[in-house]
Enzyme design. Structure first.
Site, PDB file in Angstrom:
ATOM      1  N   GLU A 169      11.441   0.318 -32.260  1.00  0.00           N
ATOM      2  CA  GLU A 169      10.168   0.581 -32.699  1.00  0.00           C
ATOM      3  C   GLU A 169       9.594   0.916 -31.172  1.00  0.00           C
ATOM      4  O   GLU A 169       7.631   0.772 -31.708  1.00  0.00           O
ATOM      5  CB  GLU A 169       9.813   0.302 -34.263  1.00  0.00           C
ATOM      6  CG  GLU A 169      10.750   0.185 -34.987  1.00  0.00           C
ATOM      7  CD  GLU A 169       9.786   0.373 -36.521  1.00  0.00           C
ATOM      8  OE1 GLU A 169       8.652   0.174 -36.609  1.00  0.00           O
ATOM      9  OE2 GLU A 169      11.048   0.186 -37.584  1.00  0.00           O
ATOM     10  N   ARG A 204      20.097 -35.455 -34.407  1.00  0.00           N
ATOM     11  CA  ARG A 204      20.720 -35.681 -33.350  1.00  0.00           C
ATOM     12  C   ARG A 204      20.088 -36.504 -32.744  1.00  0.00           C
ATOM     13  O   ARG A 204      19.515 -37.128 -31.980  1.00  0.00           O
ATOM     14  CB  ARG A 204      20.863 -34.457 -32.624  1.00  0.00           C
ATOM     15  CG  ARG A 204      21.447 -34.178 -30.954  1.00  0.00           C
ATOM     16  CD  ARG A 204      23.572 -34.248 -31.530  1.00  0.00           C
ATOM     17  NE  ARG A 204      24.158 -34.256 -30.441  1.00  0.00           N
ATOM     18  CZ  ARG A 204      25.330 -34.171 -30.366  1.00  0.00           C
ATOM     19  NH1 ARG A 204      26.061 -33.739 -31.978  1.00  0.00           N
ATOM     20  NH2 ARG A 204      26.047 -34.099 -28.831  1.00  0.00           N
ATOM     21  N   ARG A 209       5.337  -1.106 -36.532  1.00  0.00           N
ATOM     22  CA  ARG A 209       4.920  -2.283 -35.646  1.00  0.00           C
ATOM     23  C   ARG A 209       4.737  -3.309 -36.239  1.00  0.00           C
ATOM     24  O   ARG A 209       5.042  -4.684 -35.641  1.00  0.00           O
ATOM     25  CB  ARG A 209       4.595  -1.750 -34.088  1.00  0.00           C
ATOM     26  CG  ARG A 209       5.120  -0.185 -33.219  1.00  0.00           C
ATOM     27  CD  ARG A 209       4.699   0.167 -32.483  1.00  0.00           C
ATOM     28  NE  ARG A 209       5.603   1.379 -31.467  1.00  0.00           N
ATOM     29  CZ  ARG A 209       4.843   2.198 -31.519  1.00  0.00           C
ATOM     30  NH1 ARG A 209       4.498   3.179 -30.576  1.00  0.00           N
ATOM     31  NH2 ARG A 209       6.451   3.124 -30.320  1.00  0.00           N
ATOM     32  N   ILE A 226      19.181 -26.122 -27.045  1.00  0.00           N
ATOM     33  CA  ILE A 226      17.903 -27.953 -27.983  1.00  0.00           C
ATOM     34  C   ILE A 226      19.755 -28.083 -28.986  1.00  0.00           C
ATOM     35  O   ILE A 226      19.658 -29.454 -29.153  1.00  0.00           O
ATOM     36  CB  ILE A 226      17.254 -27.770 -28.667  1.00  0.00           C
ATOM     37  CG1 ILE A 226      15.679 -28.144 -27.972  1.00  0.00           C
ATOM     38  CG2 ILE A 226      16.836 -28.889 -30.168  1.00  0.00           C
ATOM     39  CD1 ILE A 226      14.344 -27.529 -28.752  1.00  0.00           C
ATOM     40  N   PHE A 228      14.389   6.875 -41.189  1.00  0.00           N
ATOM     41  CA  PHE A 228      13.969   7.167 -40.232  1.00  0.00           C
ATOM     42  C   PHE A 228      14.490   7.709 -38.493  1.00  0.00           C
ATOM     43  O   PHE A 228      14.376   6.977 -37.980  1.00  0.00           O
ATOM     44  CB  PHE A 228      12.354   6.008 -40.161  1.00  0.00           C
ATOM     45  CG  PHE A 228      11.566   6.719 -39.305  1.00  0.00           C
ATOM     46  CD1 PHE A 228      10.751   7.695 -39.521  1.00  0.00           C
ATOM     47  CD2 PHE A 228      11.277   6.733 -37.885  1.00  0.00           C
ATOM     48  CE1 PHE A 228       9.761   7.625 -38.648  1.00  0.00           C
ATOM     49  CE2 PHE A 228      10.171   7.250 -36.808  1.00  0.00           C
ATOM     50  CZ  PHE A 228       9.083   7.803 -37.355  1.00  0.00           C
TER      51      PHE A 228
END
Ligand code: CAA
Length: 379
Positions: free
Chosen positions: A363, A268, A243, A337, A123
């Site tokens: 967009e 962890r 969108r 994190i 496009f």
């Protein structure tokens, strides 16, 4: 009000999740690093019906609704946003645009092959000096009776070198401003049509983004989409649906990063316990979970509006504006994190963070979405 997905939606979601895990995940780090287009993966997505999800079966599509489409977009984007933008442009901008506004001959000529993934589309609206300000088209399509002569340059075109069919927006009559713009179908290989160099990007590096150059390209009149002067409206109407697809992509990037962060924080250990047991981490997860749920509601509402014949300019813009912000915030926190590991490619979250940024740009930037939203609420 029923917030449950149907059996069919759940099956489609599961198929996309399986495909993303089995086919997109292996090799995603290498494709990103080498900027390699996922050619085999696109072919397989065509076989699975993901390249023409909303196209009617009579034109070779899956004939599904927009809800199915956003569910697939979310699952693919959790793993590989480069693959999902190829799906998004092909589905929402190219196939939808052609099916909704194309002539019978155009649909028969292109839709089957586009919907099956045999070929893909691009496009072409943005230009070096017409990004957000899309009415300022410098590319010209001069009317020569039975054909147009196309001249100009397009920028940042997704599927730039991989596409076979290009929907090109160009100015025919400058005096008429946006009412003098046309949308033309240009095929790869047309004389005078050159593909410029590939962009070296921050994110979605597996998708190929190029500039395109048109030098006296002859385009037959039968390749015009809609009436003379319909090109700008065509672009706006097509982008309104696009969108929703990008909002779903942003949602997928956010939820992919969140799922990785959640898993990591339960494995962890620091200070003698899993890091999820530290409130500093648990609260981050709580925020991410809440924001993603809100983004998902906006995305599904916009898709529902489209499926039910309601105007979706506002809901699509709100979904994209919010989901893309959530994608940025969530991916940054997911890297945090993961600590040092988050900065390493093998853990995937740094790629998702880089991929997230484009969802606030293409967009229609977040600032453009705010124009659309504010105009809608103030009119
Ligand atoms: N549906 C139908 N018509 C619409 C419309 C819509 N959603 N939005 C605008 N229009 C019409 C208007 O009604 C008007 O027509 P009339 O004069 O006949 O009423 C015409 O379009 C011009 O509208 P505006 O006066 O509102 O135009 P504007 O110059 O103020 O711009 C804008 C409006 C919303 C800012 C628009 O320029 C815009 O959306 N810009 C962003 C462009 C964009 O999204 N680019 C993305 C590139 S594509 C891409 O990224 C794809 C990819 O590869 C991933």
């Amino acid at each position: 009000m029923d917030f449950k997905l149907t059996e069919e939606h759940l099956l489609i979601q599961e198929a996309a999740r399986d495909f993303a895990q089995n086919d997109l995940l292996p090799g995603v780090v290498e494709r990103d690093e080498e900027q390699r287009f996922p050619e085999a993966e696109v072919k397989k997505m065509g076989e699975l019906g993901f390249m023409g999800m909303m196209v009617a079966p009579e034109y070779g599509g899956s004939g599904l609704d927009t809800i199915s489409y956003v569910l697939v977009m979310e699952e693919l984007s959790k793993i590989d946003a480069s693959a999902s933008v190829i799906v998004s442009v092909n589905n929402s901008l190219v196939c939808w645009g052609l099916e909704t506004y194309g002539t019978q001959a155009q649909k028969e000529k292109y839709l089957h092959r586009l919907a099956s993934g045999e070929i893909i589309g691009a496009f072409c609206l943005s230009e070096p000096e017409a990004g957000s300000d899309a009415t300022s088209q410098k590319t010209t399509a001069l009317d020569k009776g039975d054909h147009y002569i196309l001249n100009g340059t397009k920028n940042w075109i997704t599927n730039g070198s991989s596409a076979d069919v290009y929907l090109v927006i160009a100015q025919t009559d400058k005096e008429k401003k946006h009412k003098g713009i046309n949308a033309l179908i240009v095929e790869k290989g047309a004389e005078g049509f050159e593909i410029g160099p590939k962009e070296n990007k921050l994110g979605i590096r597996g998708s190929d983004t190029h500039s395109l150059i048109f030098n006296d390209v002859k385009v037959p009149k039968e390749n015009r989409i809609g009436e003379d002067g319909f090109g700008f409206k065509f672009a706006m109407k097509t982008l309104a649906g696009g969108r929703i697809g990008i909002a779903a992509q942003a949602l997928g990037i956010a939820s992919g990063a969140y799922e990785l962060a959640l898993k990591y924080s339960k494995e962890r250990k620091a200070f003698g316990t899993e890091i999820a047991n530290h409130q500093a981490i648990a609260f981050k997860l709580a925020d991410m979970h809440t924001q993603i749920a809100a983004a998902r509601h906006l995305v599904l509402k916009a898709a529902w509006d489209k499926d039910n014949g309601h105007n979706y300019d506002l809901s699509g813009a709100m979904a994209k504006l919010y989901a893309s912000q959530v994608a940025m915030d969530t991916t940054v926190e997911a890297v945090q994190i993961h600590g040092g590991n988050g900065f390493v490619k093998d853990y995937h979250v740094e790629r998702l963070m880089r991929d997230a940024k484009i969802t606030q740009i293409y967009e229609g930037t977040s600032e453009i979405q705010k124009i659309v939203i504010s105009r809608s609420i103030l009119k």
